[in-house]
Every structure is written in structure tokens, then in C-alpha cells.
Design a protein around this motif. Structure first.
Motif, mmCIF file in Angstrom:
data_model
loop_
_atom_site.group_PDB
_atom_site.id
_atom_site.type_symbol
_atom_site.label_atom_id
_atom_site.label_comp_id
_atom_site.label_asym_id
_atom_site.label_seq_id
_atom_site.Cartn_x
_atom_site.Cartn_y
_atom_site.Cartn_z
ATOM 1 N N HIS A 1 0.819 -1.216 0.000
ATOM 2 C CA HIS A 1 0.000 0.000 0.000
ATOM 3 C C HIS A 1 0.848 1.258 0.000
ATOM 4 C CE1 HIS A 1 -3.670 -2.328 1.806
ATOM 5 N NE2 HIS A 1 -3.310 -2.750 0.606
ATOM 6 N N LYS A 2 2.137 1.139 0.288
ATOM 7 C CA LYS A 2 3.016 2.309 0.213
ATOM 8 C C LYS A 2 3.142 2.819 -1.215
ATOM 9 C CE LYS A 2 5.790 0.522 4.056
ATOM 10 N NZ LYS A 2 7.140 0.048 4.471
ATOM 11 N N TRP A 3 2.834 1.961 -2.188
ATOM 12 C CA TRP A 3 2.932 2.344 -3.591
ATOM 13 C C TRP A 3 1.662 3.007 -4.105
ATOM 14 C CZ3 TRP A 3 6.652 0.414 -7.518
ATOM 15 C CH2 TRP A 3 7.818 -0.097 -6.936
ATOM 16 N N ALA A 4 0.654 3.193 -3.276
ATOM 17 C CA ALA A 4 -0.645 3.688 -3.741
ATOM 18 C C ALA A 4 -0.520 5.067 -4.385
ATOM 19 C CB ALA A 4 -1.634 3.718 -2.575
ATOM 20 N N LEU A 5 0.184 5.980 -3.728
ATOM 21 C CA LEU A 5 0.324 7.339 -4.259
ATOM 22 C C LEU A 5 1.078 7.346 -5.579
ATOM 23 C CD1 LEU A 5 -0.048 10.374 -3.951
ATOM 24 C CD2 LEU A 5 2.051 10.427 -2.577
ATOM 25 N N LEU A 6 2.151 6.563 -5.660
ATOM 26 C CA LEU A 6 2.958 6.518 -6.888
ATOM 27 C C LEU A 6 2.160 5.946 -8.051
ATOM 28 C CD1 LEU A 6 5.646 6.757 -8.389
ATOM 29 C CD2 LEU A 6 6.259 4.507 -7.506
ATOM 30 N N LEU A 7 1.482 4.814 -7.839
ATOM 31 C CA LEU A 7 0.755 4.176 -8.932
ATOM 32 C C LEU A 7 -0.460 5.002 -9.355
ATOM 33 C CD1 LEU A 7 0.921 0.415 -7.863
ATOM 34 C CD2 LEU A 7 2.365 1.643 -9.492
ATOM 35 N N ALA A 8 -1.168 5.588 -8.397
ATOM 36 C CA ALA A 8 -2.317 6.420 -8.750
ATOM 37 C C ALA A 8 -1.872 7.667 -9.520
ATOM 38 C CB ALA A 8 -3.086 6.818 -7.494
ATOM 39 N N SER A 9 -0.778 8.279 -9.107
ATOM 40 C CA SER A 9 -0.266 9.449 -9.833
ATOM 41 C C SER A 9 0.176 9.077 -11.240
ATOM 42 C CB SER A 9 0.908 10.066 -9.063
ATOM 43 O OG SER A 9 0.528 10.442 -7.768
ATOM 44 N N LEU A 10 0.836 7.931 -11.384
ATOM 45 C CA LEU A 10 1.268 7.479 -12.700
ATOM 46 C C LEU A 10 0.073 7.199 -13.606
ATOM 47 C CD1 LEU A 10 3.581 6.608 -14.565
ATOM 48 C CD2 LEU A 10 3.427 4.320 -13.572
ATOM 49 N N MET A 11 -0.981 6.603 -13.042
ATOM 50 C CA MET A 11 -2.183 6.319 -13.804
ATOM 51 C C MET A 11 -2.822 7.606 -14.337
ATOM 52 S SD MET A 11 -4.672 4.255 -14.806
ATOM 53 C CE MET A 11 -6.452 4.220 -15.013
ATOM 54 N N VAL A 12 -3.015 8.589 -13.470
ATOM 55 C CA VAL A 12 -3.623 9.856 -13.888
ATOM 56 C C VAL A 12 -2.732 10.574 -14.896
ATOM 57 C CG1 VAL A 12 -4.416 12.108 -13.060
ATOM 58 C CG2 VAL A 12 -4.888 10.062 -11.722
ATOM 59 N N PHE A 13 -1.432 10.520 -14.678
ATOM 60 C CA PHE A 13 -0.490 11.188 -15.581
ATOM 61 C C PHE A 13 -0.536 10.573 -16.977
ATOM 62 C CE2 PHE A 13 3.932 11.451 -17.251
ATOM 63 C CZ PHE A 13 3.970 12.829 -17.442
ATOM 64 N N LEU A 14 -0.509 9.237 -17.066
ATOM 65 C CA LEU A 14 -0.535 8.581 -18.375
ATOM 66 C C LEU A 14 -1.860 8.812 -19.091
ATOM 67 C CD1 LEU A 14 1.230 5.172 -17.598
ATOM 68 C CD2 LEU A 14 2.169 7.153 -18.803
ATOM 69 N N ILE A 15 -2.961 8.748 -18.364
ATOM 70 C CA ILE A 15 -4.261 9.001 -18.994
ATOM 71 C C ILE A 15 -4.318 10.413 -19.559
ATOM 72 C CG2 ILE A 15 -6.714 9.386 -18.491
ATOM 73 C CD1 ILE A 15 -6.744 6.989 -16.780
ATOM 74 N N THR A 16 -3.837 11.385 -18.794
ATOM 75 C CA THR A 16 -3.892 12.772 -19.247
ATOM 76 C C THR A 16 -3.029 12.985 -20.480
ATOM 77 O OG1 THR A 16 -4.178 13.409 -16.929
ATOM 78 C CG2 THR A 16 -3.694 15.153 -18.488
ATOM 79 N N ILE A 17 -1.816 12.447 -20.476
ATOM 80 C CA ILE A 17 -0.936 12.598 -21.642
ATOM 81 C C ILE A 17 -1.546 11.930 -22.873
ATOM 82 C CG2 ILE A 17 1.245 11.782 -22.610
ATOM 83 C CD1 ILE A 17 2.632 12.485 -20.140
ATOM 84 N N ASN A 18 -2.073 10.715 -22.695
ATOM 85 C CA ASN A 18 -2.660 10.002 -23.832
ATOM 86 C C ASN A 18 -3.880 10.730 -24.393
ATOM 87 O OD1 ASN A 18 -0.710 8.094 -23.323
ATOM 88 N ND2 ASN A 18 -2.101 6.622 -22.376
ATOM 89 N N MET A 19 -4.704 11.289 -23.512
ATOM 90 C CA MET A 19 -5.897 11.990 -23.975
ATOM 91 C C MET A 19 -5.538 13.309 -24.670
ATOM 92 S SD MET A 19 -8.538 10.124 -23.158
ATOM 93 C CE MET A 19 -9.932 11.209 -23.069
ATOM 94 N N LEU A 20 -4.576 14.048 -24.112
ATOM 95 C CA LEU A 20 -4.166 15.301 -24.747
ATOM 96 C C LEU A 20 -3.527 15.050 -26.110
ATOM 97 C CD1 LEU A 20 -2.661 17.314 -21.735
ATOM 98 C CD2 LEU A 20 -4.841 17.678 -22.881
ATOM 99 N N GLY A 21 -2.902 13.885 -26.280
ATOM 100 C CA GLY A 21 -2.284 13.574 -27.559
ATOM 101 C C GLY A 21 -3.269 13.349 -28.679
#
Length: 227
Positions: free
Chosen positions: A67-87
């Protein structure tokens, strides 16, 4: 002059300075910051609900140590979705079509999961290289195969994300070019092709979100094996 279809994947530059850093940093400026008030607006409430649901679903199979990875994985998920959608917007650049960027995400995170497994439970981590009950003559072969498959994981993560987004962008550009070419000659066929282009764009929106989710989900599965 004939322009290559792959020119859209070249990193843009201004005065000789690559702008990929701007393309990577821009999505973070678009996220609304939660205010200090008790009641939030609809956008922040929807964003919070989405992140909470995704984090709960992602962390459910993991134990407390993961569960220590929750912040990292959630941030990575939102970041990748945003980049892919803006593209998908016109006159934009998609950084995740660059294999170097995707490998820059995949390799350190995969290596971190392996190091955590080797540090916390080395016997279990090494046990994944040899299934239980393997015949003695097959032990060297299976160890080599499992080791190769272990080191292929980050390559598969980066190539999967790059290939899916690159193929989708190329297909959209090919069909859009066909629409412009057919419009003066066969307007009816051009309209039908434009309808296919619209449906393909909707499909690419789904692919942009799904590929980001798959990238983070596979990382959580690798983490699950090592915690």
C-alpha cells in the motif's frame, strides 16, 4: 513535398530546444487543486472519487506493505491518462509514443519491485524462477526461460504502450488523409469514411485510458509477486 506519416511522432522543438519537457509538465497544470473549503465543486469531487475508486481496486490484492505504492501508482495512472488523452487533440504531441519515455517509466519501477522482493523475501522471489515439481533435467532450461521472461517484462510494458498509441495515431492519420482525398471525387464515400474516423477516434479515447490502466495494473501485479 511528401510528408511522412511518422513525422507526427517526432519531438517538437522551438529554436532548437526540444519541447517534450513542456509536453510532459503541462498535464500537471490542468489538474484542479482541492480547496480548503469543506464543500468542493463537481469537478474536484469527480476527480477525487475516480482516484479513490482506482486506488482501492488496485491496492485490494496487495498486502499492507504494497500500500506504500498507492500514491505513486495512482499518480502514474492519472499522468498517463492525461498525456494520452491530450495527444488525441489536433496539433499536439503525445510523449508516450516515444519508446524511450515509456522505458524510462517501466524499467525503474519494474526494477524497484524486483529489488523489494530480493530484499524482503529472497527465497520466494528466487522461487518464481523454478516452478514446484519441475523434473530435474528441465531445471536449467526453465531457470533460463524464467530469467529471460523476468527481464523482458519492462520491455513488454514500454513496447505495449508505445505500439498501441502509435498504431492508433497512424490509423487516424491514414483515414483522415483518405477523407480529404476522397471529398472532391466521391463525397458520399468521404462522408462514410469520416463516420468511420469518428468511431475510430472514440475507440482511441478508450485505448488511451485502457493502456494507461494496463500499464499500472501490470506494475501492481509485479509488485504483488514481491511483497
Amino acid at each position: 513535398m511528401m510528408v511522412s506519416f511518422f513525422d507526427q511522432f517526432a519531438s517538437p522543438s522551438f529554436l532548437g530546444i526540444p519541447l517534450i519537457a513542456v509536453a510532459i509538465a503541462l498535464p500537471w497544470l490542468l489538474f484542479p487543486t482541492p480547496p480548503s473549503r469543506w464543500i468542493n465543486n463537481r469537478l474536484i469531487t469527480l476527480q477525487t472519487w475516480f482516484i479513490n475508486r482506482f486506488t482501492n481496486q488496485l491496492m485490494m490484492p496487495l498486502n499492507v506493505g504494497g500500500h506504500k505504492w498507492a500514491l505513486l501508482l495512482a499518480s502514474l495512472m492519472v499522468f498517463l491518462i492525461t498525456i494520452n488523452m491530450l495527444g488525441l487533440l489536433p496539433y499536439t504531441f503525445t510523449p508516450t509514443t516515444q519508446l524511450s519515455l515509456n522505458m524510462g517509466f517501466a524499467v525503474p519501477l519494474w526494477l524497484a519491485t524486483v529489488i523489494i522482493g530480493m530484499r524482503n523475501q529472497p527465497t520466494v522471489a528466487l522461487g518464481h524462477l523454478l516452478p514446484e515439481g519441475t523434473p530435474i533435467p528441465l531445471i536449467p532450461v526453465l531457470i533460463i526461460i524464467e530469467t529471460i521472461s523476468l527481464f523482458i517484462r519492462p520491455l513488454a510494458l514500454g513496447v505495449r504502450l508505445t505500439a498501441n498509441l502509435t498504431a492508433g495515431h497512424l490509423l487516424i492519420q491514414l483515414i483522415a488523409t483518405a477523407v480529404f482525398v476522397l471529398l472532391p471525387m466521391m463525397p458520399t464515400v468521404a462522408i462514410l469514411t469520416a463516420a468511420v474516423l469518428f468511431l475510430l477516434t472514440l475507440l482511441e479515447v478508450a485505448v488511451a485510458m485502457i493502456q494507461a490502466y494496463v500499464f499500472v495494473l501490470l506494475l501492481s501485479l509485479y509488485l504483488q509477486e514481491n511483497v
